[in-house]
Design a protein around this motif. Structure first.
Motif, PDB file in Angstrom:
ATOM      1  N   SER A   1     -16.112   1.027  -0.489  1.00  0.00           N
ATOM      2  CA  SER A   1     -15.534  -0.129   0.217  1.00  0.00           C
ATOM      3  C   SER A   1     -15.449   0.170   1.715  1.00  0.00           C
ATOM      4  O   SER A   1     -15.545   1.329   2.139  1.00  0.00           O
ATOM      5  CB  SER A   1     -14.130  -0.422  -0.319  1.00  0.00           C
TER       6      SER A   1
ATOM      7  N   HIS B   1      -7.699   1.883  -2.211  1.00  0.00           N
ATOM      8  CA  HIS B   1      -8.677   0.824  -2.477  1.00  0.00           C
ATOM      9  C   HIS B   1      -9.482   1.251  -3.692  1.00  0.00           C
ATOM     10  O   HIS B   1      -9.966   2.377  -3.750  1.00  0.00           O
ATOM     11  CB  HIS B   1      -9.598   0.613  -1.276  1.00  0.00           C
TER      12      HIS B   1
ATOM     13  N   ASN C   1     -12.770  -0.001   3.345  1.00  0.00           N
ATOM     14  CA  ASN C   1     -11.573   0.852   3.461  1.00  0.00           C
ATOM     15  C   ASN C   1     -11.921   2.327   3.283  1.00  0.00           C
ATOM     16  O   ASN C   1     -11.383   3.186   3.975  1.00  0.00           O
ATOM     17  CB  ASN C   1     -10.519   0.442   2.427  1.00  0.00           C
TER      18      ASN C   1
ATOM     19  N   ASN D   1      -5.051  -5.708   2.827  1.00  0.00           N
ATOM     20  CA  ASN D   1      -3.907  -6.604   2.678  1.00  0.00           C
ATOM     21  C   ASN D   1      -4.101  -7.389   1.389  1.00  0.00           C
ATOM     22  O   ASN D   1      -5.051  -8.151   1.252  1.00  0.00           O
ATOM     23  CB  ASN D   1      -3.873  -7.559   3.892  1.00  0.00           C
TER      24      ASN D   1
HETATM   25  C1  FMN Z   1      -5.675  -9.265  -4.897  1.00  0.00           C
HETATM   26  C2  FMN Z   1      -6.092  -9.615  -3.496  1.00  0.00           C
HETATM   27  C3  FMN Z   1      -5.178 -10.195  -2.636  1.00  0.00           C
HETATM   28  C4  FMN Z   1      -5.538 -10.486  -1.318  1.00  0.00           C
HETATM   29  N1  FMN Z   1      -4.600 -11.015  -0.490  1.00  0.00           N
HETATM   30  C5  FMN Z   1      -4.940 -11.249   0.817  1.00  0.00           C
HETATM   31  C6  FMN Z   1      -3.951 -11.739   1.722  1.00  0.00           C
HETATM   32  O1  FMN Z   1      -2.791 -11.970   1.392  1.00  0.00           O
HETATM   33  N2  FMN Z   1      -4.339 -11.944   3.015  1.00  0.00           N
HETATM   34  C7  FMN Z   1      -5.618 -11.693   3.435  1.00  0.00           C
HETATM   35  O2  FMN Z   1      -5.913 -11.924   4.612  1.00  0.00           O
HETATM   36  N3  FMN Z   1      -6.559 -11.216   2.596  1.00  0.00           N
HETATM   37  C8  FMN Z   1      -6.235 -10.975   1.297  1.00  0.00           C
HETATM   38  N4  FMN Z   1      -7.193 -10.466   0.448  1.00  0.00           N
HETATM   39  C9  FMN Z   1      -8.520 -10.091   0.985  1.00  0.00           C
HETATM   40  C10 FMN Z   1      -8.586  -8.582   1.270  1.00  0.00           C
HETATM   41  O3  FMN Z   1      -7.637  -8.212   2.223  1.00  0.00           O
HETATM   42  C11 FMN Z   1      -9.999  -8.195   1.731  1.00  0.00           C
HETATM   43  O4  FMN Z   1     -10.885  -8.461   0.666  1.00  0.00           O
HETATM   44  C12 FMN Z   1     -10.114  -6.756   2.116  1.00  0.00           C
HETATM   45  O5  FMN Z   1      -9.273  -6.450   3.206  1.00  0.00           O
HETATM   46  C13 FMN Z   1     -11.552  -6.432   2.504  1.00  0.00           C
HETATM   47  O6  FMN Z   1     -11.723  -5.022   2.626  1.00  0.00           O
HETATM   48  P1  FMN Z   1     -12.703  -4.251   1.622  1.00  0.00           P
HETATM   49  O7  FMN Z   1     -14.082  -4.779   1.877  1.00  0.00           O
HETATM   50  O8  FMN Z   1     -12.590  -2.795   1.958  1.00  0.00           O
HETATM   51  O9  FMN Z   1     -12.223  -4.621   0.232  1.00  0.00           O
HETATM   52  C14 FMN Z   1      -6.859 -10.209  -0.876  1.00  0.00           C
HETATM   53  C15 FMN Z   1      -7.801  -9.643  -1.770  1.00  0.00           C
HETATM   54  C16 FMN Z   1      -7.420  -9.350  -3.066  1.00  0.00           C
HETATM   55  C17 FMN Z   1      -8.441  -8.739  -3.995  1.00  0.00           C
END
Ligand code: FMN
Length: 197
Positions: free
Chosen positions: A14, A9, A16, A82
């Motif tokens: 984050s 990440h 994560n 994801n």
């Molecule tokens: C490039 C990108 C693609 C993503 N694709 C998905 C996805 O396919 N399905 C989903 O549920 N979330 C998707 N997300 C949301 C991320 O999974 C989510 O922001 C992340 O798990 C949150 O954790 P964090 O706060 O540690 O970033 C996507 C985010 C980004 C930036």
């Protein structure tokens, strides 16, 4: 046990990061030798070049270092968001470059002469923790949760790890501090259950 924790990440701080560092600390606390590799922080190069595709190639030092860490691990933990139903590209490149044929897996034949895959990793268990925003029912109904198949069958199952567990926390967007704190607790509990003292 030697436990390798892989984090993918890009943002320091984050959720994560919280999960990966929480799991690493909890496993170290009960006596495991834990190595946490933060792929984005160390600027892991995911680009798999033609040189490395060739048979008998010698892994560049950075790749050798990661490959040796995987081969030495008794247990593996992976933490990533994801992104498009897949791991972030940096982690996909890590799989491409680090899980090397002849080391992580090899091809052989069974008694009937059919081609088979022989997983070679000594790790007997892996935990994959993912985060996402799509509600669980929609993820299953619309997309079939591709990360579950990827990690359990295509990657760790392929490399010979029989016990692969996965937890997904969702939706991260809009989640309260209390919910995240519960998720952090759940992730360390699962890690300690899979890798007891
Ligand atoms: C490039 C990108 C693609 C993503 N694709 C998905 C996805 O396919 N399905 C989903 O549920 N979330 C998707 N997300 C949301 C991320 O999974 C989510 O922001 C992340 O798990 C949150 O954790 P964090 O706060 O540690 O970033 C996507 C985010 C980004 C930036």
């Amino acid at each position: 046990m030697n436990i390798l924790v892989i984090l993918a990440h890009p943002r320091v701080g984050s959720f994560n990061h919280g999960i990966a560092h929480g799991i690493a600390a909890a496993l170290a606390e009960v006596g495991h030798r834990v190595t946490l590799r933060d792929l984005c922080a160390e600027r892991f190069d995911p680009n798999f070049t033609d040189d490395e595709l060739g048979r008998g190639n010698v892994a560049p030092p950075a790749i050798r270092d990661h490959a040796d860490a995987v081969l030495a691990a008794d247990g593996i933990v992976v933490v990533h968001p994801n992104w498009w139903g897949q791991p972030p590209a940096i982690l996909k490149g890590w799989l491409d470059r680090v899980l090397r044929p002849g080391e992580a897996y090899r091809f052989g034949t069974n008694a009937r002469g059919e081609g088979i895959v022989i997983g070679q990793l000594k790790a007997r268990a892996a935990l994959v923790v993912t985060t996402s925003n799509t509600p669980r029912e929609a993820e299953l109904e619309r997309y079939g949760d591709p990360l579950d198949n990827l990690w359990k069958r295509c990657v760790w199952g392929f490399c010979g790890i029989d016990r692969v567990e996965r937890i997904n926390f969702e939706p991260v967007i809009g989640s309260s501090d209390q919910t995240r704190s519960t998720w952090l607790q759940q992730s360390t509990t699962r890690a300690l259950a899979l890798f007891p003292a």
